[in-house]
Design an enzyme around this catalytic site. Sequence first.
Site, short mmCIF file in Angstrom:
data_model
loop_
_atom_site.label_atom_id
_atom_site.label_comp_id
_atom_site.label_asym_id
_atom_site.label_seq_id
_atom_site.Cartn_x
_atom_site.Cartn_y
_atom_site.Cartn_z
N LYS A 191 0.70 -1.18 0.17
CA LYS A 191 -0.23 0.02 0.13
C LYS A 191 0.88 1.25 -0.13
O LYS A 191 1.81 1.34 0.52
CB LYS A 191 -0.91 0.04 1.37
N TYR A 417 18.50 31.46 4.95
CA TYR A 417 17.56 32.61 5.27
C TYR A 417 17.53 33.13 6.83
O TYR A 417 17.56 32.29 7.62
CB TYR A 417 16.10 31.77 4.97
C1 LIG Z 1 -0.63 -1.65 7.00
C2 LIG Z 1 -1.24 -2.69 7.69
C3 LIG Z 1 -0.51 -4.02 7.92
C4 LIG Z 1 1.08 -3.93 7.98
O1 LIG Z 1 1.33 -3.28 9.12
P1 LIG Z 1 3.05 -3.23 9.57
O2 LIG Z 1 2.93 -2.73 10.84
O3 LIG Z 1 3.35 -2.17 8.64
O4 LIG Z 1 3.81 -4.69 9.35
C5 LIG Z 1 -1.15 -5.12 8.21
N1 LIG Z 1 -2.39 -4.96 8.18
C6 LIG Z 1 -3.37 -3.95 8.14
C7 LIG Z 1 -4.55 -4.31 8.16
C8 LIG Z 1 -2.72 -2.87 7.54
O5 LIG Z 1 -3.30 -1.61 7.03
#
Ligand SMILES: *Cc1c(COP(=O)(O)O)cnc(C)c1O
Length: 459
Positions: A191, A417
């Site tokens: 993602k 700056y």
């Molecule tokens: C982002 C996400 C993960 C992964 O989590 P991490 O802490 O980055 O490993 C797992 N499950 C869901 C539903 C997520 O949204």
Amino acid sequence: DHELIRELMSKLVPVAMRLQLVEGINNCTIINDSYNSDFTALKIAIDFLQQQKQHPTKTLILSDILEVGQDSATYYTKVAQLIQQKGINRFIGIGPKMMMHQSLFAQHSGMSCTFFESTELFLQHFDPKTFREETILLKGARPFGFERIKTLLEQKTHKTVLEVDLSAIQHNLRAYKSMLAPGVKLMAMVKAFAYGTGSVEIANVLQFEGVDYLTVAYLDEGIALRRAGISLPIMVMSPEFGAFDQMIQWKIEPEIFSIESLKAFIQAAEQLDTENYPIHIKLDTGMHRLGFEQYMLDELIQTLKQTKAVKVQSIFSHLVGSDEADFDGFTEHQAQSYRSMSEYLMHGLGYKPIRHLCNSAAISRFPELQFDMVRLGIGLYGVDANPMMQQKLKHVATLKTTVAQVRKIAKDDTVGYSRRGKVQKDSKIATVSIGYADGYFRDFGNGNAFMLVNGQPAR
Ligand SMILES: *Cc1c(COP(=O)(O)O)cnc(C)c1O
């Protein structure tokens, strides 16, 4: 014999890959390989070329291979066979040996072949229009100076780059895989542009490594992966109402977190006459963002039993604080809710979907909660809250820039700056070609952070 395999495996050394993947002209992707050019290195580079699914056309520009060691006709026959086997579409051979053995390559149908006596001649005939929407592997022995070809094929050469180490991604993935009980599947989170490291490039590696699932936040991220040739199952976490048709067309699977989203999806699925279309049920066990609670499960089961258009592929929930010992009690509580809710659901459905609960930090900290699959996110990109696990990971992303100018500044003079960067002593300072437009936080300025200059920290 197992013992013999074990003994020999322990002697295997990792082969360093120095393949560089960069954007090229006319939407090409360039793989630049400066690794030495023996047969094994060529095989590795071609495997990497094959992993790239973003363009159907695969082109190889190859120089004479030095360090032959056998008679050259036999050797070049072997090279030509390898290239044929691997389904290269377009071949450009450069060098006197290539010229001499060109008939070996031309024998193979379905591959267009061109040959040049030298890199200079190739450069003289270079026409950018003839390279378009293809993945080009540039593999040249040093004396052929292929960096001149790379310069012509590259989109732009920025002095400020985010370098992403794909072999570190592979290493980290394997570090987590080694912690999984036999048979436990792995879902990789890509993602948000693969946590900012690129999407297609990372997905290609993950597909090659045989992960079981990919997950994106939005449908368009999933479609981009499909368009680039990614065939792994893909889950979308925020499926948008109104785009379900498109989702089904692209074989992308929704996370379902409410009765409304389920009903809307079933309607779209029934209209398209799907059967057992995979969906993923999210349970709320304490995160309180999205998901079904216990009291909603009966209605969920009833709704699912009335249709053949969809089938629950997996049931999952998300942990709130798996990375912090302070929350271990709450993690146990979430795990218990998850266990009982998912069992209730499976009993009601009469079948057993894939169950998954662990994110990165939970994989090493709660091995007993791996269920059928884990969801690996931030750990893949080199970060884990568990120090024991962090030690095993490799650094994935490095932001690099160049020094544009060096000057001397006297004590009490200021830099930049609003005269904020006051110099405490006579100093030598460097100006670098990076700013907040490149994602470098303004808060890092005025000595609040440091960069590494040839490995030495400089405020
Ligand atoms: C982002 C996400 C993960 C992964 O989590 P991490 O802490 O980055 O490993 C797992 N499950 C869901 C539903 C997520 O949204």
